[in-house]
Write a protein that holds these residues in place. Structure first.
Motif, PDB file in Angstrom:
ATOM      1  N   ASN B 106       0.833  -1.199   0.000  1.00  0.00           N
ATOM      2  CA  ASN B 106       0.000   0.000   0.000  1.00  0.00           C
ATOM      3  C   ASN B 106       0.873   1.256   0.000  1.00  0.00           C
ATOM      4  O   ASN B 106       1.128   1.840   1.033  1.00  0.00           O
ATOM      5  N   GLY B 107       1.318   1.625  -1.166  1.00  0.00           N
ATOM      6  CA  GLY B 107       2.143   2.833  -1.276  1.00  0.00           C
ATOM      7  C   GLY B 107       1.266   4.063  -1.458  1.00  0.00           C
ATOM      8  O   GLY B 107       0.037   3.987  -1.348  1.00  0.00           O
ATOM      9  N   GLU B 108       1.932   5.159  -1.713  1.00  0.00           N
ATOM     10  CA  GLU B 108       1.160   6.405  -1.916  1.00  0.00           C
ATOM     11  C   GLU B 108       0.712   6.462  -3.381  1.00  0.00           C
ATOM     12  O   GLU B 108       1.272   7.172  -4.206  1.00  0.00           O
ATOM     13  N   ARG B 109      -0.283   5.654  -3.675  1.00  0.00           N
ATOM     14  CA  ARG B 109      -0.779   5.595  -5.046  1.00  0.00           C
ATOM     15  C   ARG B 109      -2.275   5.813  -5.040  1.00  0.00           C
ATOM     16  O   ARG B 109      -2.966   5.388  -4.110  1.00  0.00           O
ATOM     17  N   ASN B 110      -2.709   6.432  -6.117  1.00  0.00           N
ATOM     18  CA  ASN B 110      -4.169   6.558  -6.231  1.00  0.00           C
ATOM     19  C   ASN B 110      -4.718   5.289  -6.880  1.00  0.00           C
ATOM     20  O   ASN B 110      -3.949   4.394  -7.285  1.00  0.00           O
ATOM     21  N   ALA B 111      -6.024   5.204  -6.979  1.00  0.00           N
ATOM     22  CA  ALA B 111      -6.671   3.982  -7.467  1.00  0.00           C
ATOM     23  C   ALA B 111      -6.226   3.629  -8.888  1.00  0.00           C
ATOM     24  O   ALA B 111      -5.989   2.455  -9.221  1.00  0.00           O
ATOM     25  N   GLU B 112      -6.054   4.674  -9.690  1.00  0.00           N
ATOM     26  CA  GLU B 112      -5.667   4.435 -11.094  1.00  0.00           C
ATOM     27  C   GLU B 112      -4.252   3.854 -11.180  1.00  0.00           C
ATOM     28  O   GLU B 112      -3.992   2.905 -11.922  1.00  0.00           O
ATOM     29  N   GLN B 113      -3.369   4.432 -10.363  1.00  0.00           N
ATOM     30  CA  GLN B 113      -1.984   3.942 -10.349  1.00  0.00           C
ATOM     31  C   GLN B 113      -1.920   2.503  -9.836  1.00  0.00           C
ATOM     32  O   GLN B 113      -1.156   1.678 -10.348  1.00  0.00           O
ATOM     33  N   GLN B 114      -2.749   2.248  -8.821  1.00  0.00           N
ATOM     34  CA  GLN B 114      -2.805   0.877  -8.264  1.00  0.00           C
ATOM     35  C   GLN B 114      -3.237  -0.109  -9.348  1.00  0.00           C
ATOM     36  O   GLN B 114      -2.647  -1.176  -9.492  1.00  0.00           O
ATOM     37  N   MET B 115      -4.243   0.294 -10.093  1.00  0.00           N
ATOM     38  CA  MET B 115      -4.771  -0.597 -11.136  1.00  0.00           C
ATOM     39  C   MET B 115      -3.727  -0.830 -12.225  1.00  0.00           C
ATOM     40  O   MET B 115      -3.522  -1.951 -12.682  1.00  0.00           O
ATOM     41  N   LEU B 116      -3.036   0.249 -12.587  1.00  0.00           N
ATOM     42  CA  LEU B 116      -2.003   0.149 -13.618  1.00  0.00           C
ATOM     43  C   LEU B 116      -0.873  -0.770 -13.148  1.00  0.00           C
ATOM     44  O   LEU B 116      -0.377  -1.622 -13.908  1.00  0.00           O
ATOM     45  N   ALA B 117      -0.497  -0.595 -11.887  1.00  0.00           N
ATOM     46  CA  ALA B 117       0.583  -1.418 -11.319  1.00  0.00           C
ATOM     47  C   ALA B 117       0.177  -2.885 -11.314  1.00  0.00           C
ATOM     48  O   ALA B 117       0.971  -3.769 -11.671  1.00  0.00           O
ATOM     49  N   ARG B 118      -1.064  -3.151 -10.939  1.00  0.00           N
ATOM     50  CA  ARG B 118      -1.562  -4.539 -10.906  1.00  0.00           C
ATOM     51  C   ARG B 118      -1.513  -5.156 -12.294  1.00  0.00           C
ATOM     52  O   ARG B 118      -1.129  -6.308 -12.461  1.00  0.00           O
ATOM     53  N   GLU B 119      -1.895  -4.345 -13.257  1.00  0.00           N
ATOM     54  CA  GLU B 119      -1.899  -4.838 -14.627  1.00  0.00           C
ATOM     55  C   GLU B 119      -0.479  -5.190 -15.085  1.00  0.00           C
ATOM     56  O   GLU B 119      -0.242  -6.231 -15.692  1.00  0.00           O
ATOM     57  N   GLN B 120       0.445  -4.306 -14.725  1.00  0.00           N
ATOM     58  CA  GLN B 120       1.849  -4.547 -15.089  1.00  0.00           C
ATOM     59  C   GLN B 120       2.368  -5.834 -14.431  1.00  0.00           C
ATOM     60  O   GLN B 120       3.017  -6.659 -15.078  1.00  0.00           O
ATOM     61  N   VAL B 121       2.047  -5.988 -13.156  1.00  0.00           N
ATOM     62  CA  VAL B 121       2.513  -7.174 -12.410  1.00  0.00           C
ATOM     63  C   VAL B 121       1.940  -8.442 -13.043  1.00  0.00           C
ATOM     64  O   VAL B 121       2.656  -9.434 -13.233  1.00  0.00           O
ATOM     65  N   ALA B 122       0.671  -8.380 -13.405  1.00  0.00           N
ATOM     66  CA  ALA B 122       0.049  -9.552 -14.030  1.00  0.00           C
ATOM     67  C   ALA B 122       0.718  -9.878 -15.362  1.00  0.00           C
ATOM     68  O   ALA B 122       0.926 -11.064 -15.692  1.00  0.00           O
ATOM     69  N   GLN B 123       1.104  -8.851 -16.098  1.00  0.00           N
ATOM     70  CA  GLN B 123       1.768  -9.084 -17.386  1.00  0.00           C
ATOM     71  C   GLN B 123       3.156  -9.701 -17.184  1.00  0.00           C
ATOM     72  O   GLN B 123       3.557 -10.586 -17.927  1.00  0.00           O
ATOM     73  N   VAL B 124       3.851  -9.222 -16.166  1.00  0.00           N
ATOM     74  CA  VAL B 124       5.185  -9.800 -15.889  1.00  0.00           C
ATOM     75  C   VAL B 124       5.030 -11.268 -15.478  1.00  0.00           C
ATOM     76  O   VAL B 124       5.765 -12.138 -15.943  1.00  0.00           O
ATOM     77  N   TRP B 125       4.044 -11.559 -14.631  1.00  0.00           N
ATOM     78  CA  TRP B 125       3.793 -12.947 -14.216  1.00  0.00           C
ATOM     79  C   TRP B 125       3.518 -13.822 -15.441  1.00  0.00           C
ATOM     80  O   TRP B 125       4.003 -14.945 -15.539  1.00  0.00           O
ATOM     81  N   LYS B 126       2.758 -13.288 -16.356  1.00  0.00           N
ATOM     82  CA  LYS B 126       2.404 -14.029 -17.568  1.00  0.00           C
ATOM     83  C   LYS B 126       3.665 -14.352 -18.375  1.00  0.00           C
ATOM     84  O   LYS B 126       3.835 -15.471 -18.868  1.00  0.00           O
ATOM     85  N   ALA B 127       4.553 -13.352 -18.464  1.00  0.00           N
ATOM     86  CA  ALA B 127       5.803 -13.568 -19.200  1.00  0.00           C
ATOM     87  C   ALA B 127       6.673 -14.599 -18.468  1.00  0.00           C
ATOM     88  O   ALA B 127       7.241 -15.502 -19.097  1.00  0.00           O
ATOM     89  N   VAL B 128       6.727 -14.483 -17.142  1.00  0.00           N
ATOM     90  CA  VAL B 128       7.549 -15.398 -16.332  1.00  0.00           C
ATOM     91  C   VAL B 128       7.058 -16.840 -16.479  1.00  0.00           C
ATOM     92  O   VAL B 128       7.853 -17.777 -16.547  1.00  0.00           O
ATOM     93  N   LYS B 129       5.762 -16.976 -16.577  1.00  0.00           N
ATOM     94  CA  LYS B 129       5.178 -18.322 -16.698  1.00  0.00           C
ATOM     95  C   LYS B 129       5.689 -19.029 -17.957  1.00  0.00           C
ATOM     96  O   LYS B 129       5.856 -20.247 -17.981  1.00  0.00           O
ATOM     97  N   HIS B 130       5.940 -18.244 -18.997  1.00  0.00           N
ATOM     98  CA  HIS B 130       6.351 -18.852 -20.262  1.00  0.00           C
ATOM     99  C   HIS B 130       7.871 -18.956 -20.417  1.00  0.00           C
ATOM    100  O   HIS B 130       8.341 -19.416 -21.449  1.00  0.00           O
ATOM    101  N   LEU B 131       8.610 -18.538 -19.397  1.00  0.00           N
ATOM    102  CA  LEU B 131      10.073 -18.667 -19.479  1.00  0.00           C
ATOM    103  C   LEU B 131      10.477 -20.108 -19.202  1.00  0.00           C
ATOM    104  O   LEU B 131       9.757 -20.840 -18.520  1.00  0.00           O
ATOM    105  N   SER B 132      11.652 -20.485 -19.712  1.00  0.00           N
ATOM    106  CA  SER B 132      12.167 -21.820 -19.383  1.00  0.00           C
ATOM    107  C   SER B 132      12.605 -21.800 -17.909  1.00  0.00           C
ATOM    108  O   SER B 132      12.741 -20.717 -17.309  1.00  0.00           O
TER     109      SER B 132
END
Lengths: 158, 182
Positions: B106-132
């Protein structure tokens, strides 16, 4: 330059760097929450029937071995009694035979062939004794075989 | 120094190692497996193995690198020995990518920033899943555990050049995922 700075240079793209920062923060937050979550230790309860079953089995085995021992002791006692009776009968027969041999040779053969009342009584006693022994022996036959044993006995007497 | 005193000192040293590095080893295994229970089990196994071999630790590398090497090997062994069960278990218990991406401090982020950050994290997880497996290990050690390339090379048993190559490919994958070109 510290490692964070090095990483930023390595990544080059600020958007990727930001995403990776968020990813690291997310993993750390998740890991911290999972690491510090309260853990409940469940004591695996032993099923109650196990000790009861062991005790029952133990008691059955103990009672079985005790009963076996008692049965064996009785059986041996019976066998010893029968053996003693047989030995006594054999000894009496041998004594009689010895007495017959020591009797005068001049006695007529017919007289020997015709049993005297005393001899007849002795023979009768012998046969009674042997009958008792036989009946005792026949009692050793299992109860389930008793009718068959009686049948054999009847056939023998007929 | 008596052998008993040396033993006690070694035990105290190991206890401080456990206290200091356990959370990091757990974090690395959790990020690799996305399974809390499995990560806990392997963390315990890692420290058990480390305790057994503590007297053979010569200090050629840092204790953290040594522990990380044990953790990586355990993960590999687990995967090799129980290939079918491992994946069955991991598939059954692994946290979904979206759920893993929900975690954010819970950093000093507004709701929009939180949502954007979550989206980014989910995308990184998706990429990590497909790594060897190797790429994932190297990527996590570098960008989550923030280890030096030389430490990663020591922990994985790879050369620094190979580590760089794996990192470059992994980063390329993450970049492509973030740009939405995958």
């Amino acid at each position: 330059m510290n490692l964070r700075g090095k990483l930023a240079v390595e990544i080059e793209d600020p958007a990727v760097a930001e995403a990776l920062n968020n990813f690291k923060a997310s993993v750390s937050a998740w890991s911290e929450a999972a690491y510090n979550r309260p853990r409940t230790v469940v004591n695996p309860a032993r099923p109650g029937w196990r000790p009861a079953a062991s005790w029952t089995l133990g008691c059955v085995l103990a009672a079985g071995s005790l009963a076996g021992g008692v049965y064996e002791w009785h059986h041996r006692q019976d066998l010893a009694r029968i053996a003693a009776m047989k030995a006594a009968a054999q000894m009496t027969a041998q004594e009689r035979a010895a007495a017959r041999q020591s009797a005068p040779a001049s006695a007529p053969i017919e007289a020997a062939a015709q049993p005297t009342p005393a001899k007849a009584k002795a023979n009768e006693e012998d046969s009674n004794l042997l009958a008792t022994v036989d009946s005792d022996v026949s009692r050793e036959v299992p109860a389930a075989m008793e009718p068959l044993a009686q049948l054999v006995e009847e056939n023998g007497t007929n | 120094m008596t052998p008993e005193a040396a033993e006690e000192m070694a035990a105290r040293g190991f206890a401080s190692i456990v206290e200091g590095h356990r959370p990091q080893i757990f974090r690395f295994l959790l990020a690799s497996l996305r399974d809390v229970d499995l990560a806990e089990t392997l963390t315990q196994e890692c420290f058990l193995k480390a305790h057994r071999n503590w007297k053979h630790f010569r200090g050629d590398s840092s204790a953290m690198t040594w522990l990380m090497r044990i953790a990586i090997n355990l993960q590999k062994d687990y995967w090799r020995n129980r290939r079918v069960q491992f994946w069955r278990h991991t598939l059954a218990h692994a946290v979904e990518l979206d759920e893993a991406g929900e975690w954010l401090p819970n950093g000093e982020r507004n709701a929009e920033q939180q949502m954007l950050a979550r989206e980014q994290v989910a995308q990184v997880w998706k990429a990590v899943k497909h790594l060897s497996e190797r790429q994932r290990t190297v990527f996590l050690l570098r960008y989550v555990e923030e280890r030096e390339l030389s430490e990663i090379a020591q922990a994985t048993g790879l050369s620094e050049g190979t580590v760089k190559a794996h990192l470059s490919r992994a980063l390329g994958r993450v970049r492509a995922e973030l740009r939405g070109t995958l």
